[in-house]
Write a protein that holds these residues in place. Sequence first.
Motif, PDB file in Angstrom:
ATOM      1  N   GLY A   1      19.201  28.596  33.684  1.00 46.74           N
ATOM      2  CA  GLY A   1      19.178  28.388  35.130  1.00 46.74           C
ATOM      3  C   GLY A   1      20.546  28.615  35.755  1.00 46.74           C
ATOM      4  N   LEU A   2      21.586  28.066  35.123  1.00 41.71           N
ATOM      5  CA  LEU A   2      22.939  28.268  35.631  1.00 41.71           C
ATOM      6  C   LEU A   2      23.346  29.733  35.533  1.00 41.71           C
ATOM      7  N   PHE A   3      22.956  30.384  34.462  1.00 39.93           N
ATOM      8  CA  PHE A   3      23.259  31.807  34.264  1.00 39.93           C
ATOM      9  C   PHE A   3      22.674  32.639  35.400  1.00 39.93           C
ATOM     10  N   ALA A   4      21.398  32.403  35.707  1.00 37.66           N
ATOM     11  CA  ALA A   4      20.739  33.154  36.784  1.00 37.66           C
ATOM     12  C   ALA A   4      21.380  32.845  38.132  1.00 37.66           C
ATOM     13  N   LEU A   5      21.723  31.578  38.364  1.00 41.90           N
ATOM     14  CA  LEU A   5      22.339  31.189  39.632  1.00 41.90           C
ATOM     15  C   LEU A   5      23.680  31.897  39.835  1.00 41.90           C
ATOM     16  N   LEU A   6      24.484  31.936  38.796  1.00 44.98           N
ATOM     17  CA  LEU A   6      25.805  32.564  38.902  1.00 44.98           C
ATOM     18  C   LEU A   6      25.701  34.070  39.144  1.00 44.98           C
ATOM     19  N   LEU A   7      24.699  34.699  38.518  1.00 53.02           N
ATOM     20  CA  LEU A   7      24.533  36.136  38.705  1.00 53.02           C
ATOM     21  C   LEU A   7      23.976  36.476  40.086  1.00 53.02           C
ATOM     22  N   LEU A   8      22.959  35.739  40.503  1.00 51.28           N
ATOM     23  CA  LEU A   8      22.240  36.097  41.723  1.00 51.28           C
ATOM     24  C   LEU A   8      22.910  35.597  42.992  1.00 51.28           C
ATOM     25  N   CYS A   9      23.512  34.425  42.931  1.00 50.01           N
ATOM     26  CA  CYS A   9      24.063  33.811  44.145  1.00 50.01           C
ATOM     27  C   CYS A   9      25.587  33.905  44.230  1.00 50.01           C
ATOM     28  N   PHE A  10      26.254  33.940  43.101  1.00 50.12           N
ATOM     29  CA  PHE A  10      27.720  33.947  43.120  1.00 50.12           C
ATOM     30  C   PHE A  10      28.303  35.266  42.609  1.00 50.12           C
ATOM     31  N   HIS A  11      27.435  36.209  42.292  1.00 44.75           N
ATOM     32  CA  HIS A  11      27.830  37.591  42.013  1.00 44.75           C
ATOM     33  C   HIS A  11      28.861  37.723  40.890  1.00 44.75           C
ATOM     34  N   TYR A  12      28.637  36.963  39.813  1.00 49.87           N
ATOM     35  CA  TYR A  12      29.467  37.140  38.621  1.00 49.87           C
ATOM     36  C   TYR A  12      29.160  38.509  38.014  1.00 49.87           C
ATOM     37  N   PRO A  13      30.126  39.121  37.331  1.00 49.43           N
ATOM     38  CA  PRO A  13      29.867  40.421  36.693  1.00 49.43           C
ATOM     39  C   PRO A  13      28.743  40.318  35.672  1.00 49.43           C
ATOM     40  N   LEU A  14      27.966  41.378  35.545  1.00 53.11           N
ATOM     41  CA  LEU A  14      26.856  41.374  34.597  1.00 53.11           C
ATOM     42  C   LEU A  14      27.325  41.374  33.150  1.00 53.11           C
ATOM     43  N   SER A  15      28.420  42.066  32.871  1.00 50.39           N
ATOM     44  CA  SER A  15      28.876  42.232  31.494  1.00 50.39           C
ATOM     45  C   SER A  15      29.563  40.971  30.982  1.00 50.39           C
ATOM     46  N   MET A  16      29.258  40.618  29.739  1.00 46.56           N
ATOM     47  CA  MET A  16      29.908  39.474  29.103  1.00 46.56           C
ATOM     48  C   MET A  16      31.203  39.858  28.408  1.00 46.56           C
ATOM     49  N   VAL A  17      31.533  41.135  28.438  1.00 48.13           N
ATOM     50  CA  VAL A  17      32.815  41.602  27.910  1.00 48.13           C
ATOM     51  C   VAL A  17      33.554  42.321  29.038  1.00 48.13           C
ATOM     52  N   GLY A  18      34.846  42.519  28.846  1.00 46.31           N
ATOM     53  CA  GLY A  18      35.648  43.136  29.882  1.00 46.31           C
ATOM     54  C   GLY A  18      35.302  44.606  30.098  1.00 46.31           C
ATOM     55  N   VAL A  19      35.328  45.023  31.352  1.00 40.48           N
ATOM     56  CA  VAL A  19      35.097  46.423  31.708  1.00 40.48           C
ATOM     57  C   VAL A  19      36.393  46.956  32.320  1.00 40.48           C
ATOM     58  N   PRO A  20      36.997  47.996  31.738  1.00 37.65           N
ATOM     59  CA  PRO A  20      38.252  48.529  32.282  1.00 37.65           C
ATOM     60  C   PRO A  20      38.129  48.874  33.764  1.00 37.65           C
ATOM     61  N   GLY A  21      39.100  48.402  34.543  1.00 35.07           N
ATOM     62  CA  GLY A  21      39.115  48.691  35.962  1.00 35.07           C
ATOM     63  C   GLY A  21      38.349  47.722  36.827  1.00 35.07           C
ATOM     64  N   ALA A  22      37.560  46.817  36.218  1.00 32.80           N
ATOM     65  CA  ALA A  22      36.774  45.861  36.998  1.00 32.80           C
ATOM     66  C   ALA A  22      37.682  44.769  37.565  1.00 32.80           C
ATOM     67  N   ALA A  23      37.308  44.275  38.753  1.00 30.90           N
ATOM     68  CA  ALA A  23      38.131  43.259  39.414  1.00 30.90           C
ATOM     69  C   ALA A  23      38.026  41.906  38.712  1.00 30.90           C
ATOM     70  N   ARG A  24      36.886  41.638  38.089  1.00 32.67           N
ATOM     71  CA  ARG A  24      36.672  40.350  37.425  1.00 32.67           C
ATOM     72  C   ARG A  24      36.212  40.571  35.996  1.00 32.67           C
ATOM     73  N   ASP A  25      36.528  39.584  35.152  1.00 35.30           N
ATOM     74  CA  ASP A  25      36.238  39.689  33.726  1.00 35.30           C
ATOM     75  C   ASP A  25      35.680  38.348  33.269  1.00 35.30           C
ATOM     76  N   ASN A  26      34.491  38.370  32.680  1.00 33.70           N
ATOM     77  CA  ASN A  26      33.886  37.121  32.223  1.00 33.70           C
ATOM     78  C   ASN A  26      34.479  36.587  30.919  1.00 33.70           C
ATOM     79  N   ALA A  27      35.047  37.468  30.119  1.00 42.49           N
ATOM     80  CA  ALA A  27      35.385  37.079  28.747  1.00 42.49           C
ATOM     81  C   ALA A  27      36.820  36.622  28.554  1.00 42.49           C
ATOM     82  N   HIS A  28      37.773  37.212  29.229  1.00 47.72           N
ATOM     83  CA  HIS A  28      39.196  36.943  28.950  1.00 47.72           C
ATOM     84  C   HIS A  28      39.947  36.593  30.236  1.00 47.72           C
ATOM     85  N   PRO A  29      40.035  35.319  30.569  1.00 47.97           N
ATOM     86  CA  PRO A  29      39.514  34.145  29.851  1.00 47.97           C
ATOM     87  C   PRO A  29      38.038  33.909  30.177  1.00 47.97           C
ATOM     88  N   PRO A  30      37.359  33.028  29.426  1.00 46.28           N
ATOM     89  CA  PRO A  30      35.928  32.812  29.659  1.00 46.28           C
ATOM     90  C   PRO A  30      35.654  32.222  31.034  1.00 46.28           C
TER      91      PRO A  30
END
Length: 396
Positions: A235-264
Amino acid sequence: MTSLTARIEAGTPATRDRALDGLRALALLCVPLGHWLLGGFTRTPDGAIHNASPLVAMGGFAPVTWFLQLLGVFFLVGGHASVLSFNRSAETRSWLRGRIARLGRPVLGVAAVWAAALPLLHALGVPADSLRTAAVLVVQPLWFVGVYAVTTALTPLCRRAARRFGGWSALPLLAAVAVVDLLRYGPWSGAVPGWLGLVNLLPGWLFCYQLGVAWGEGRIGGRRSGTALLLGGAGLFALLLLCFHYPLSMVGVPGAARDNAHPPSLLVLALGAAQSGVALLLHGRLNRLLRRPRLWTAVVLVNLSAMTILCWHQTAMLLPALTTGASTALAGLTTAPVGPGWVAARLAWLPLFALLLTGLVAAARRFEQPWRTGALGRAAAAVLAAAFTLYACTVV
């Protein structure tokens, strides 16, 4: 193999929780698989190879990372196993020294070998940029060892918290990460220093470890706890993706403004909670499944070489790229990771990577055992490892 299977089966105590070993092996094998699928190379005109990610050109590939990023399960099982081991130990300092040594020896080994290999490869004509790429890839998974060592050192405190508060003892860690994320990504994010995200390193990875300690202490477990973690995390995962626009990828994407993994980020903890719930729900079924001798043998062999696999799997991917001709562009290996064709070609390379890793594990697994090289040999290894660390810090 039949003889080996029989010996392993005969040597396994009837009380062994095979599901924990199975979960650890699964989480561990997803590390090389994830890096092999989500890491690519490009080759410049001078023949040098550089890191590239298929996630840059293929954003739709990001949900694959939800299933390959199983570090939450690894920390969960680690917490469970550590607290049981700690409860059996007679003295905290010797217990911790033994655990840290088991983590550190393989890291020291891979760093020493690469320190010796770098000048040799340079002398053989490997471009300097390729050597920098190699250093980055070798170091990339080793951050995990440092974080895991710190969480392991906190086991006595985690046990105390779990005995008093049960599974709720992990909630303050989740809250701490949520506060840091709010400061980093809220309306006032421009006034927040960039280093603030590093605060998430410890609570972010300690969260599932604390759940594992609570599990090992018998404070959580079974269908009720598993369902609560699965539904709450999902539920929290879906909320963060749909309402708070966290990046979809669980690992870093070069050039992306935000990174979920480093730091978590909080999304990593939400996924870890859901994965922990699944682990609790499937625990009994997995235990029964691993009563099959051949399957259990495979799990045991993976766990016996866990740190070696972690330390050397990037080398297995590097070797073909470093040893092919400077003017050769091989699909799925040194061609730009774009499009389904690259994915199909990379899948074809996976058996070779796995074969090379098997050979590397056979050669390097000795680093996991107590070293018998004497003080001079250990000092030489330490000097080489320090040299590689210094070099890596200048290029990472």
